[in-house]
Scaffold this active site. Structure first.
Site, mmCIF file in Angstrom:
data_model
loop_
_atom_site.group_PDB
_atom_site.id
_atom_site.type_symbol
_atom_site.label_atom_id
_atom_site.label_comp_id
_atom_site.label_asym_id
_atom_site.label_seq_id
_atom_site.Cartn_x
_atom_site.Cartn_y
_atom_site.Cartn_z
ATOM 1 C CG ASP A 119 -0.282 -8.971 2.916
ATOM 2 O OD1 ASP A 119 0.281 -10.081 2.857
ATOM 3 O OD2 ASP A 119 0.350 -7.898 2.822
ATOM 4 C CG ASP A 317 3.669 -13.055 0.309
ATOM 5 O OD1 ASP A 317 2.944 -12.672 1.244
ATOM 6 O OD2 ASP A 317 4.071 -12.303 -0.598
#
Length: 436
Positions: A119, A317
């Site tokens: 992540d 992201d």
């Protein structure tokens, strides 16, 4: 010479899987995470080889709705981060699974295997540990590792976690991830990525989880905070990594995640990475405008303006699938897209409000960053039905119930491009690449 580690990624699948198709791929998944020299494979959570894939057959429309629901919750979570709140508002019954890409990490001595989520918008590593309340069956048995040790309360790392607490001289902490709350003890042990051993890696040994948001076998943060992989391996990888995500159409293709400055592309366009001191782990960039075809869309500069106090601006992201733009920016892009389609009838599909049942002829969409224009081919901004003639613009506005000032460049728009995060030089490189 700095070390360089290459990790291979498997793509996001939007085609429905049936129990028959899962059975036929079972043999092909043997050894999917086997190490080869200095490389690891990364698996998408929806891959046929993922142990976390849905076993229920889904139609294309159901798959789109499910991914949009998770994206909606992911965006709420990111918006809560930039706003400085501890947790995003998650509607009743909604499950936030942000585990898009999984990597095998070996933890401890002798090593124990975990499929951890990577992540880019989080820092620390978390691993579910033996005796954890609310964790899955795959847990780390710390008592079996000869290299495991707890982190003391007076250690500098104890001040780098949220809400630290002391219990018998050992450091613990409480935090949130999307809709989950987590209690963990701060610990150290050897992490192995392919052939690279990283001794005394600081991570959270999860003791209790409430909620369904937490990745089942833990998380490996690629942010740039003090406890992230980049910070803890500065001497090894020099705070540099890049990834190339394959097209969702590429069922048997894999992309790559390269750690370290070695073997990174030389011919690449750079845009500055902006740093928000209040949310230093997020990768902000300066998005100036968006072009549809040859026309620069009329978007007020305030829609993209970076503001460290409010968290406004644009981030890159890995956990979000479809790009989200603040309402004024998205509506301007959408309206120009529709204008180019002439009189064709517009329909909707879930959160996509610009869909057609006729061929799409829009030539391109270009993200115009400070110093780098990135022109997307159609596969990066159109989503096509696998069973009908529906085609949708694969972007959306910020959710109505989120007062957001954040734009998110998501993985669907990143596919078949290499994104190079060069932290020492505060820049993001982007180049076209066939991620196979």
């Amino acid at each position: 010479m700095a070390a360089s580690l290459t990790l291979f990624l498997l793509p996001l699948f939007l085609s429905p899987f049936t129990s028959k198709s899962l059975a036929t791929t079972a043999g092909k998944c043997d050894g999917v995470f086997s190490d080869h020299r200095s490389s690891l494979q990364i698996l998408h959570i929806n891959s046929p080889c993922s142990p976390f894939r849905s076993t229920q057959p889904l139609s294309w429309e159901q798959t789109v709705h499910e991914s949009q629901s998770k994206d909606h919750a992911r965006f709420q979570y990111l918006s809560s981060l930039v706003a400085g709140r501890s947790i995003a508002p998650i509607s009743s019954g909604q499950i936030l699974k942000t585990s898009n890409y999984l990597v095998r990490v070996k933890v401890g001595t002798p090593p124990q295997d975990f499929l951890m989520t990577v992540d880019t918008s989080n820092d620390a590593a978390w691993v579910p540990c033996d005796g954890c309340n609310g964790c899955s069956s795959a847990v780390f048995a710390s008592e079996k590792s000869t290299s495991f040790s707890p982190v003391a309360c007076n250690a500098v790392q104890c001040n780098q976690v949220p809400n630290p607490v002391c219990d018998g001289g050992s450091c613990g902490f409480n935090t949130t991830y999307g809709g989950s709350t987590i209690a963990a003890s701060l610990s150290k042990d050897t992490f192995r990525l392919a052939a690279d051993d990283i001794p005394d890696y600081t991570f959270g040994c999860i003791e209790k989880v409430t909620g369904a948001s937490f990745p089942p076998q833990g998380l490996l943060g690629l942010g740039r905070g003090p406890l992230s992989l980049l910070s803890q391996t500065q001497n090894l990888y020099q705070s540099t990594f890049s990834y190339c995500l394959p097209s969702y159409k590429a069922l048997h293709f894999s992309g790559s995640l390269k750690l370290g400055p070695v073997a990174q592309p030389k011919r690449i366009k750079y845009t500055p990475l902006l740093r928000n001191p209040k949310r230093p782990s997020l990768y902000y960039v300066n998005l100036l405008s968006i072009k549809v075809g040859k026309r620069i869309v009329d978007i007020p500069p305030s829609a993209f303006a970076f503001n460290a106090n409010t968290g406004a601006g644009t981030i890159v992201d890995s956990g979000t699938v479809y790009t989200r733009l603040v309402k004024t920016a998205y509506e301007a892009v959408r309206n120009e897209f529709r204008r180019r389609m002439g009189t064709a009838t517009v329909s909707t599909l879930g959160g996509f409000d610009t869909c057609y049942t006729v061929p799409i002829t829009i030539p391109s969409i270009t993200f115009m960053f400070d110093g780098a224009n990135v022109t997307l081919p159609q596969d990066n901004f159109l989503i096509h039905s696998s069973s009908s003639s529906i085609t949708c613009l694969a972007m959306a506005a910020s959710p109505d119930n989120v007062n957001s000032v954040l734009n998110v460049i998501a993985s669907f728009q990143q596919q078949n491009h290499r994104y190079l995060f060069d932290i020492p030089n505060s820049r993001l490189g982007i180049s076209r690449e066939s991620c196979s």
